[in-house]
Write a protein that holds these residues in place. Structure first.
Motif, mmCIF file in Angstrom:
data_model
loop_
_atom_site.group_PDB
_atom_site.id
_atom_site.type_symbol
_atom_site.label_atom_id
_atom_site.label_comp_id
_atom_site.label_asym_id
_atom_site.label_seq_id
_atom_site.Cartn_x
_atom_site.Cartn_y
_atom_site.Cartn_z
ATOM 1 N N GLY A 64 -2.384 7.230 1.596
ATOM 2 C CA GLY A 64 -2.966 7.147 0.271
ATOM 3 C C GLY A 64 -3.957 6.003 0.136
ATOM 4 N N SER A 65 -3.585 4.822 0.603
ATOM 5 C CA SER A 65 -4.447 3.644 0.432
ATOM 6 C C SER A 65 -5.791 3.821 1.125
ATOM 7 C CB SER A 65 -3.736 2.399 0.977
ATOM 8 O OG SER A 65 -2.567 2.126 0.234
ATOM 9 N N GLY A 66 -5.799 4.487 2.276
ATOM 10 C CA GLY A 66 -7.043 4.651 3.023
ATOM 11 C C GLY A 66 -8.045 5.556 2.360
ATOM 12 N N LYS A 67 -7.624 6.326 1.354
ATOM 13 C CA LYS A 67 -8.529 7.237 0.671
ATOM 14 C C LYS A 67 -9.636 6.502 -0.077
ATOM 15 C CE LYS A 67 -5.123 10.938 0.134
ATOM 16 N NZ LYS A 67 -4.349 11.773 -0.827
ATOM 17 N N ALA A 68 -9.437 5.193 -0.289
ATOM 18 C CA ALA A 68 -10.471 4.406 -0.974
ATOM 19 C C ALA A 68 -11.754 4.341 -0.158
ATOM 20 C CB ALA A 68 -9.938 2.989 -1.244
ATOM 21 N N ILE A 69 -11.657 4.552 1.149
ATOM 22 C CA ILE A 69 -12.847 4.505 2.000
ATOM 23 C C ILE A 69 -13.504 5.873 2.102
ATOM 24 C CG2 ILE A 69 -13.678 3.904 4.316
ATOM 25 C CD1 ILE A 69 -11.295 2.111 4.635
ATOM 26 N N GLN A 70 -12.768 6.929 1.847
ATOM 27 C CA GLN A 70 -13.319 8.282 1.985
ATOM 28 C C GLN A 70 -14.473 8.529 1.025
ATOM 29 O OE1 GLN A 70 -9.774 10.777 1.559
ATOM 30 N NE2 GLN A 70 -9.730 11.089 3.775
ATOM 31 N N GLY A 101 0.821 -1.200 0.000
ATOM 32 C CA GLY A 101 0.000 0.000 0.000
ATOM 33 C C GLY A 101 0.854 1.249 0.000
ATOM 34 N N THR A 102 0.182 2.401 -0.016
ATOM 35 C CA THR A 102 0.853 3.701 -0.001
ATOM 36 C C THR A 102 0.446 4.458 1.248
ATOM 37 O OG1 THR A 102 0.841 3.785 -2.425
ATOM 38 C CG2 THR A 102 1.200 5.864 -1.253
#
Length: 234
Positions: free
Chosen positions: A228-234, A224-225
């Protein structure tokens, strides 16, 4: 009259300070519970295997601490109980070792990281004391360059090194110490850099200490990044 008032005020103030001091001492005694002496009844977490207080903290970097002794001999020790504790600081805890004595003496050390390619030598540094084998660095086939920034050796075969000065050295009653070092400089061999000049862990291949099985494991693939990777949930 003014002198009497002043004396009364001083006496009153002294009594108040004494009372506050006694209250503060009482509060401290009531709140200052020693976790080591307090008996805690452990309740099992349902649906899991419970290990009581045997903890597995991961990842634990296999850090290689290099120091000079009082005769100018280089020493290297592997330690697992440590890590980064700030942007420019690293911390670790040692029991009584030659490395502990050397840091107390020189107030400096270098930190490198065991890798897949040097795990035999790195583990050797962890199981053999410099008190017993003063030339253990040479015996492992490794070479030394004096750091130009701190009073400590750089192990040439380790491709990533932090040069540190000890800023905190908290000794315990058994001769060990908790150390905090300020990173003065980091240097890296060009063979572990990416195209942009950054350290590439895939090229370095550092290992971590697996405390659950007493094994070393190579740091794995990118998954992951950061930020950055967590932005998929935003």
């Amino acid at each position: 009259m003014n002198r009497l008032k002043t004396s009364a005020l001083v006496l009153t103030g002294a009594l108040l300070m004494a009372a506050c001091g006694n209250k503060e001492q009482k509060n401290n005694e009531e709140m200052n519970v020693n976790p080591a002496k307090e008996k805690v009844e452990i309740k099992e977490v349902e649906g899991r295997k419970n290990f009581s207080d045997k903890a597995v903290i991961t990842p634990l970097p296999a850090i290689m601490i290099a120091t000079w002794d009082e005769k100018g001999n280089p020493d290297v020790m592997m330690a697992a109980w440590g890590g980064q504790c700030g942007a420019k600081h690293i911390t670790f805890e040692l029991s009584k070792h030659k490395t502990t004595d050397n840091i107390r003496l020189k107030k400096a050390f270098t930190i490198s990281f065991a890798t897949k390619g040097d795990i035999v030598q790195s583990d050797y540094f962890g199981i053999v004391s410099g008190n017993d084998v003063p030339d253990k660095v040479a015996k492992a086939g490794f070479t030394i360059t004096p750091s130009p920034n701190v009073d400590a050796p750089i192990v040439n075969e380790y491709k990533l090194t932090l040069e540190c000065k000890a800023v905190t050295f908290e000794e315990d009653e058994n001769g060990g110490a908790r150390v905090v070092g300020e990173i003065v400089n980091m240097s890296a061999d060009e063979s572990i850099l990416d195209e942009e000049g950054n350290v590439d862990l895939a090229k370095l291949q550092p290992v971590i200490f697996d405390s659950s099985k007493n094994e070393y494991r190579v740091v794995g693939e990118k998954v992951g990044t950061a930020w950055g990777s967590g932005k998929a949930i935003q």
